[in-house]
Each structure stands twice: as structure tokens, then as C-alpha cells.
Design a protein around this motif. Structure first.
Motif, short mmCIF file in Angstrom:
data_model
loop_
_atom_site.label_atom_id
_atom_site.label_comp_id
_atom_site.label_asym_id
_atom_site.label_seq_id
_atom_site.Cartn_x
_atom_site.Cartn_y
_atom_site.Cartn_z
N SER A 40 -14.90 2.68 12.43
CA SER A 40 -16.22 2.13 12.52
C SER A 40 -17.32 2.92 12.01
CB SER A 40 -16.39 1.74 14.21
OG SER A 40 -16.37 3.21 14.93
N THR A 41 -16.97 4.14 11.56
CA THR A 41 -18.34 4.83 11.05
C THR A 41 -18.14 4.74 9.61
OG1 THR A 41 -16.88 6.68 10.97
CG2 THR A 41 -18.11 6.41 13.11
N GLY A 42 -17.08 4.18 9.00
CA GLY A 42 -17.01 4.05 7.58
C GLY A 42 -16.16 5.18 7.02
N ARG A 43 -15.59 5.96 7.62
CA ARG A 43 -14.70 7.13 7.44
C ARG A 43 -13.28 6.39 6.95
NH1 ARG A 43 -16.18 13.21 8.72
NH2 ARG A 43 -14.40 14.15 7.71
N ARG A 44 -12.93 6.92 6.04
CA ARG A 44 -11.61 6.43 5.52
C ARG A 44 -10.45 7.35 5.67
NH1 ARG A 44 -12.90 2.37 0.26
NH2 ARG A 44 -14.40 0.86 1.60
N SER A 45 -9.23 6.59 5.87
CA SER A 45 -7.93 7.16 5.87
C SER A 45 -6.95 6.64 4.84
CB SER A 45 -7.37 7.53 7.03
OG SER A 45 -8.35 8.19 7.90
N ILE A 46 -5.96 7.23 4.47
CA ILE A 46 -4.80 6.76 3.70
C ILE A 46 -3.30 6.70 4.42
CG2 ILE A 46 -4.51 8.55 2.03
CD1 ILE A 46 -4.30 6.23 -0.17
N MET A 47 -2.68 5.78 4.34
CA MET A 47 -1.24 5.90 4.71
C MET A 47 -0.52 5.39 3.31
SD MET A 47 -1.50 3.89 8.37
CE MET A 47 -2.68 2.64 7.79
N ARG A 48 0.54 6.32 3.22
CA ARG A 48 1.35 6.23 1.96
C ARG A 48 2.69 5.97 2.58
NH1 ARG A 48 -0.83 10.78 0.57
NH2 ARG A 48 1.24 11.76 0.42
N SER A 49 3.69 4.93 1.83
CA SER A 49 4.93 4.88 2.27
C SER A 49 5.80 5.92 2.00
CB SER A 49 5.37 3.45 1.81
OG SER A 49 5.55 3.72 0.31
N ILE A 50 6.59 6.30 2.85
CA ILE A 50 7.75 7.50 2.43
C ILE A 50 8.80 6.90 1.87
CG2 ILE A 50 9.35 8.87 3.60
CD1 ILE A 50 7.38 9.53 5.83
N GLN A 51 9.39 5.72 1.87
CA GLN A 51 10.55 5.08 1.21
C GLN A 51 9.64 4.56 -0.05
OE1 GLN A 51 11.47 3.07 5.09
NE2 GLN A 51 13.82 3.32 3.94
N LYS A 52 10.48 4.82 -1.06
CA LYS A 52 10.10 4.26 -2.56
C LYS A 52 10.99 3.58 -3.15
CE LYS A 52 7.40 7.96 -1.64
NZ LYS A 52 5.95 7.93 -1.22
N ASN A 53 10.40 3.03 -4.19
CA ASN A 53 11.16 2.18 -5.36
C ASN A 53 11.14 3.00 -6.61
OD1 ASN A 53 12.61 0.46 -6.98
ND2 ASN A 53 11.13 -1.12 -6.95
N PRO A 54 12.08 3.98 -6.85
CA PRO A 54 12.07 4.82 -7.99
C PRO A 54 12.10 4.19 -9.11
CG PRO A 54 13.57 5.88 -6.30
CD PRO A 54 13.24 4.43 -5.79
N ALA A 55 12.73 3.10 -9.46
CA ALA A 55 12.84 2.28 -10.72
C ALA A 55 11.54 2.05 -11.34
CB ALA A 55 13.80 0.96 -10.37
N PRO A 114 7.99 -0.75 1.93
CA PRO A 114 9.49 -0.39 1.64
C PRO A 114 10.12 0.11 3.14
CG PRO A 114 8.51 0.54 -0.07
CD PRO A 114 7.21 0.17 1.04
N GLY A 115 11.06 -0.36 3.85
CA GLY A 115 11.70 -0.14 4.97
C GLY A 115 12.48 -1.12 5.43
N THR A 116 12.43 -1.10 6.79
CA THR A 116 13.09 -2.24 7.74
C THR A 116 12.36 -3.58 7.90
OG1 THR A 116 12.55 -1.24 9.82
CG2 THR A 116 14.54 -0.23 8.55
N SER A 117 12.88 -4.28 8.48
CA SER A 117 12.28 -5.48 9.03
C SER A 117 11.26 -5.46 10.14
CB SER A 117 13.17 -6.63 9.37
OG SER A 117 14.14 -6.29 10.50
N GLU A 118 11.32 -4.16 10.82
CA GLU A 118 10.47 -3.79 11.73
C GLU A 118 9.44 -3.07 11.31
OE1 GLU A 118 13.92 -3.36 11.98
OE2 GLU A 118 14.38 -4.81 13.32
N GLY A 119 9.40 -2.38 10.25
CA GLY A 119 8.24 -1.35 10.05
C GLY A 119 8.91 -0.50 8.93
#
Length: 401
Positions: A40-55, A114-119
Motif C-alpha cells: 500500500s505504500t508503493g514498496r515493491r517485492s519480487i517473487m521468482r518461480s523456483i521450478q524452471k523450463n531449462p529448454a 511452473p509447478g503443480t495444479s495447486e501452486g
């Protein structure tokens, strides 16, 4: 196997986390998905997927060949929790760094990870901003991309990068066997100086640290004639050019001024800062089941690689020194090339009025085969002095006009 080991991971509830977070951008690099969120203050964070698509890291011409299968088989080669132990190592080494936490993002958020149907599990960290840098390391007025810094340094001769800090960070990359250090894997913090700015390198995205590609097929794939950038986190670096392949242009842009002894001094300082206790305590941050699988081996290899940092520095310096790029500015520059009797070359770049000297180095024929001098102004003046040309080839690439 680490990828199938049961680990407790806290679920990230975007409606409650840090007072509530809104998704503002979804993107990613060669292999991963990134989600930028804002509070709400405009401060940002980032989330990066651990599972990858190396191709996705493959050139398009290889994506329908055996190489695709090789890389798909190596989806587990990147350590899923490697980034968690980088922060304490970076802190001891004097490297600017975000501090990621482990979380689980459910598919109910509407993000396709990238992951399962749950998350899927993600690494969650604060976004690199001027505010973040100022709080942790010292006043910064802005954060820039590598491309923006490149242009800023060209347009004002008083704008500089902290090259010693960059060398320290690039050697740290090699310690971690982090092969994916292209120019998009960096931010730069701008600090004002008397007449310009000093830019500090901030590495991001440590997803490929501690890359483990052992076995027959990946060993073949990492050979010089194949996908040499994928190198196993082992006791040594087999191919110093290969592990730095993705950074080959970045390093020739920014690592131009310091000589070999300065590189070796940085390596020695880095070795001393990463003592055994620091390494052991850093790796112990892994979840207990992960440490049980990989902890002791990782500690051992980090210690061996740390003791070889001076060797890594010398080998990589020698590689870069063979063909040197030297860059002028967009101002009117005076480029002086002084040919010495022993075959070495003294090269300086200064302003036309002599007010400043932005570059000064001596190149030696036992290190350097050729020098490529890039001018960016049609008004640049190049002057050769000395009696005769030596073995070092000189190429002049003029600016427009």
C-alpha cells in the motif's frame, strides 16, 4: 534428490502479506517466471518461480534437437534452494545483495507458475530500489539497468562504475558456479559524486548458483562444442570461458580498466573474507532435510573453490586481456596511442581541452593480442606516437559522422 525432498514452505497470502500486496507485473527471464508485487505504500517485492523450463535457455535452432532432451533431463541441475545461502556469503564478501525468503504461491492468485495444479514454490525478496539500497548500503539516488548505465558512462566522462566492486562480484559468481550472469541479471545503484555519478553493481537472480550437471549426458552437453555454459559445481572450473559465456559481452563492456595485479588483489581479499565458519554457517541455513542431502558436500566444495579464487581471477583476466575493448565518450575525446620499444602500448583517453583523463592503461604483448578502440563522436582525435608498431594489433571503430 533435493527436488523431491519434503520441505515445509510457508504459503504466501497476498491479501495479508506485508499489509496486502497487489500484482503489478508478470515477466521472467530465459527460464523462470517473475511476479512483481506492491504494498500500500508503493514498496515493491519480487517473487521468482523456483521450478524452471531449462529448454528456454537454448538457441532456437537447438530446441527440436537432442539438446532439448538433455536440458529437460537437467531440470533438477539448478539447486532449488541455492539462493537461500547466497545472502550470508555475499554479506561476508562485501557483495550487494537482496535477501530472498522461501514461500509457496497458490494458483488461486491467478499467476501461472511452473509447478503443480495447486501452486508452486517461489523465492520472495524486496525489489531492488534506491530506497532499498540507501537503507542497506548508503545513499543512492536511482537504480538503473545495465544498458542505461552503459549510456550514462558514455555521455559524461565523470560518470564511472565501481570496477573493483564489479570484479569482486564476478569472482563471487564463479565461486558459486553461477553461469547465468548476462547484462539483464544486474541493477546499478547511482551514487552522486562531485561532478558525476558512481554506479554500484547489484547482482540479482541467483537461481543458477550451485548448478549440478554431473553424469554422462550433461557432461557431453557442457563440452566446448555443445552447451559449455552449463558447468558442474565442482572443486574447480574446467572451462573458464564457458562458465562466463552468458556474461561475455557484459564483461567486455565494463571490465576494462584494472590490471592483473588488481584482479588478483581483489581475489585475495575475497578469499580472506570467506572463512570456513562463514561458509559453514551460510550453508546451515538450508532446511534440515536439504542440508542432510547436500550440506557437507556444498561446504567442502565452497572451501576448495574459495582457495582457488586467485587462480580463477588470473585465468579469466588472461582470457579478457587477449582482446581488449576500450571505449571513449560521446564528447570530443583525444585518444593517444603511444608505441613502446618493448612492444607494449600506453593508451590514454582524455578530453580535447585536457581537463580530464578518463582512461589510462599500458597493454603488454605477453597479455594482449589486439585492442579495439571505440569512439562515439565524429570529433574524436586519435594520435599515434612512437617509432614502430609492435605485435599488438589496433582497431579503431569511429563514431558517427
Amino acid at each position: 534428490d533435493t527436488w523431491v525432498t519434503m520441505v515445509d514452505i510457508p504459503v504466501i497470502d497476498l491479501s495479508k502479506e506485508r499489509g496486502g500486496l497487489n500484482i503489478v507485473h508478470i515477466g521472467g527471464g530465459q527460464q523462470s517466471v517473475s511476479v512483481v508485487v506492491e504494498d500500500s505504500t508503493g514498496r515493491r517485492s519480487i517473487m521468482r518461480s523456483i521450478q524452471k523450463n531449462p529448454a528456454e535457455a537454448l538457441p532456437s535452432v537447438l530446441r527440436e534437437t537432442f539438446a532439448r532432451d538433455v536440458i529437460q533431463d537437467q531440470i533438477s541441475a539448478s539447486h532449488p534452494y541455492g539462493a537461500l545461502i547466497v545472502s550470508p556469503l555475499a554479506r561476508a564478501a562485501g557483495i550487494y545483495h537482496p535477501e530472498p525468503a522461501l514461500g509457496y504461491l497458490t494458483n488461486g492468485t491467478g499467476v501461472d507458475l511452473p509447478g503443480t495444479s495447486e501452486g508452486a514454490p517461489v523465492l520472495f525478496e524486496e525489489f531492488v530500489s534506491a530506497e532499498w539500497f540507501s537503507e542497506k548500503y548508503g545513499t543512492a539516488t536511482a537504480i538503473h539497468s545495465s544498458d542505461a548505465v552503459w549510456h550514462r558512462v558514455r555521455e559524461n566522462p565523470y560518470n564511472r562504475i565501481d570496477e573493483q566492486q564489479l570484479i569482486r562480484t564476478r569472482l563471487f559468481d564463479m565461486l558459486l558456479s553461477d553461469w547465468d550472469r548476462h547484462d539483464g541479471q544486474w541493477f546499478w545503484a547511482e551514487q552522486k559524486t562531485q561532478k558525476g555519478s558512481l554506479f554500484q553493481p547489484v547482482p540479482i537472480d541467483r537461481d543458477n548458483a550451485f548448478f549440478k550437471s554431473d553424469g554422462l549426458i550433461p557432461t557431453i552437453a557442457s563440452r566446448k562444442w555443445a552447451l559449455r555454459k552449463f558447468q558442474h559445481f565442482d572443486d574447480d572450473i574446467r572451462d573458464i570461458a564457458g562458465i562466463n559465456f552468458n556474461a561475455r559481452h557484459f564483461d567486455r563492456w565494463f571490465l576494462t580498466e584494472l590490471d592483473k595485479e588488481e584482479w588478483l588483489n581483489v581475489a585475495r581479499e575475497l578469499e580472506q573474507s570467506l572463512d570456513n565458519r562463514t561458509i559453514e554457517e551460510a550453508v546451515s541455513r538450508w532446511p534440515a532435510p536439504v542440508f542432510e542431502l547436500n550440506g557437507e558436500e556444498t561446504i567442502s566444495r565452497l572451501k576448495v573453490r574459495r582457495d582457488k579464487l586467485e587462480d580463477f581471477a588470473g585465468r579469466y583476466y588472461d582470457l579478457l586481456a587477449e582482446k581488449r575493448n576500450v571505449y571513449g565518450t560521446e564528447e570530443e575525446d583525444h585518444i593517444n596511442v603511444s608505441l613502446q620499444c618493448d612492444g607494449s602500448i600506453n593508451l590514454t583517453i582524455s578530453s580535447a581541452n585536457g581537463e580530464y583523463e578518463m582512461f589510462a592503461r599500458t597493454f603488454h604483448p605477453d597479455e594482449t593480442d589486439e585492442i579495439r578502440i571505440f569512439g562515439f563522436s565524429s570529433a574524436d582525435r586519435v594520435e599515434f606516437t612512437g617509432e614502430k608498431a609492435g605485435p599488438i594489433k589496433i582497431y579503431l571503430i569511429p563514431g558517427e559522422g
